[in-house]
Enzyme design. Sequence first.
Site, mmCIF file in Angstrom:
data_model
loop_
_atom_site.group_PDB
_atom_site.id
_atom_site.type_symbol
_atom_site.label_atom_id
_atom_site.label_comp_id
_atom_site.label_asym_id
_atom_site.label_seq_id
_atom_site.Cartn_x
_atom_site.Cartn_y
_atom_site.Cartn_z
ATOM 1 N N LYS A 66 -7.882 -5.761 1.171
ATOM 2 C CA LYS A 66 -7.571 -4.506 0.490
ATOM 3 C C LYS A 66 -8.872 -3.856 0.014
ATOM 4 C CE LYS A 66 -4.918 -6.817 -2.246
ATOM 5 N NZ LYS A 66 -3.961 -7.273 -3.280
ATOM 6 N N THR A 77 -2.325 1.648 -12.144
ATOM 7 C CA THR A 77 -2.358 0.774 -10.975
ATOM 8 C C THR A 77 -2.061 -0.681 -11.324
ATOM 9 O OG1 THR A 77 -4.753 0.526 -11.264
ATOM 10 C CG2 THR A 77 -3.998 2.245 -9.733
ATOM 11 N N GLY A 107 -0.424 -4.068 -11.484
ATOM 12 C CA GLY A 107 0.541 -4.783 -10.646
ATOM 13 C C GLY A 107 0.565 -4.356 -9.196
ATOM 14 N N THR A 108 -0.440 -3.599 -8.755
ATOM 15 C CA THR A 108 -0.414 -3.149 -7.358
ATOM 16 C C THR A 108 -0.483 -4.312 -6.377
ATOM 17 O OG1 THR A 108 -2.806 -2.774 -7.509
ATOM 18 C CG2 THR A 108 -1.380 -0.859 -7.778
ATOM 19 N N GLY A 109 -1.322 -5.309 -6.685
ATOM 20 C CA GLY A 109 -1.429 -6.459 -5.783
ATOM 21 C C GLY A 109 -0.145 -7.247 -5.696
ATOM 22 N N CYS A 110 0.485 -7.472 -6.839
ATOM 23 C CA CYS A 110 1.767 -8.188 -6.867
ATOM 24 C C CYS A 110 2.826 -7.414 -6.093
ATOM 25 C CB CYS A 110 2.241 -8.371 -8.307
ATOM 26 S SG CYS A 110 1.092 -9.232 -9.388
#
Length: 267
Positions: free
Chosen positions: A176, A208, A210-213
């Site tokens: 990412k 942004t 929690g974007t990865g989760c």
Amino acid sequence: MGNLAKALTVAGSDSGGGAGIQADLKTFHQFHVYGMSALTAVTAQNTLGVHGVYPLPAEAVANQMQQVIEDLGVDAMKTGMLFNVEIIEAVAEQIRQHQVKNVVVDPVMIAKGGAKLLLDEAVKAIVEKLLPYTLIVTPNLPEAEHLTGRPIRNVAEMKEAAKAIVAMGAKHVVMKGGHLPADEIVDLLYDGEQFFTFVHQRVNTQHTHGTGCTFSAALTAELAKGSTVYEAMERANRFIIEAIATAPGIGRGHGPTNHWAAIKLSI
């Protein structure tokens, strides 16, 4: 409902609801997948930061996983915050024992506010114990730097890091690119042989959290439904871009993304 897809998240709890198992279960639901969870830690947090981390015993994590897998079955699973070596080893052993397929590893290490969500000694355990069972690992660039021990300053170095991570045992890696300083974000999918590039404009927002989760949960949901890795990546990427662009704007810090975005996209 006999063909209902089922996905398991093994992760920490976010009391603010924007990340962790809360984000994962919301995302599973929006992708029409039955969500299940094994809790690894309780955190006291909000949009301003993490104010406490309380890990569960590794035995408790393993028992949660065992009961879910043996009774309900799992079409795909993801890991998020694992925190320590003991939990990582317990999770890897459950995956091995039950031959869980479609494993997505989001190597959560540091919260946006700087709180440590993975102990330093646990990075090696992720590489040695978990990546060999992993279908897709989804690091952001700081996490990829921790995994590989090399700096990542451009797309060429993203590709080299991706090759190194696949060499550690993961079958695919999603790199990412949001941490590179550019208006155009480049995300990469590497399958061990070729790269697939996904490019989109940066959304200028502080919301942004929690974007990865959320992204890795979308990947997991699509895999549970039978999508290929490329299809899962394409749909999850569209979803997280829309989720960031339409964030509800709540909280006084880094607010959560919009977990209802899948409805607008008809995913």
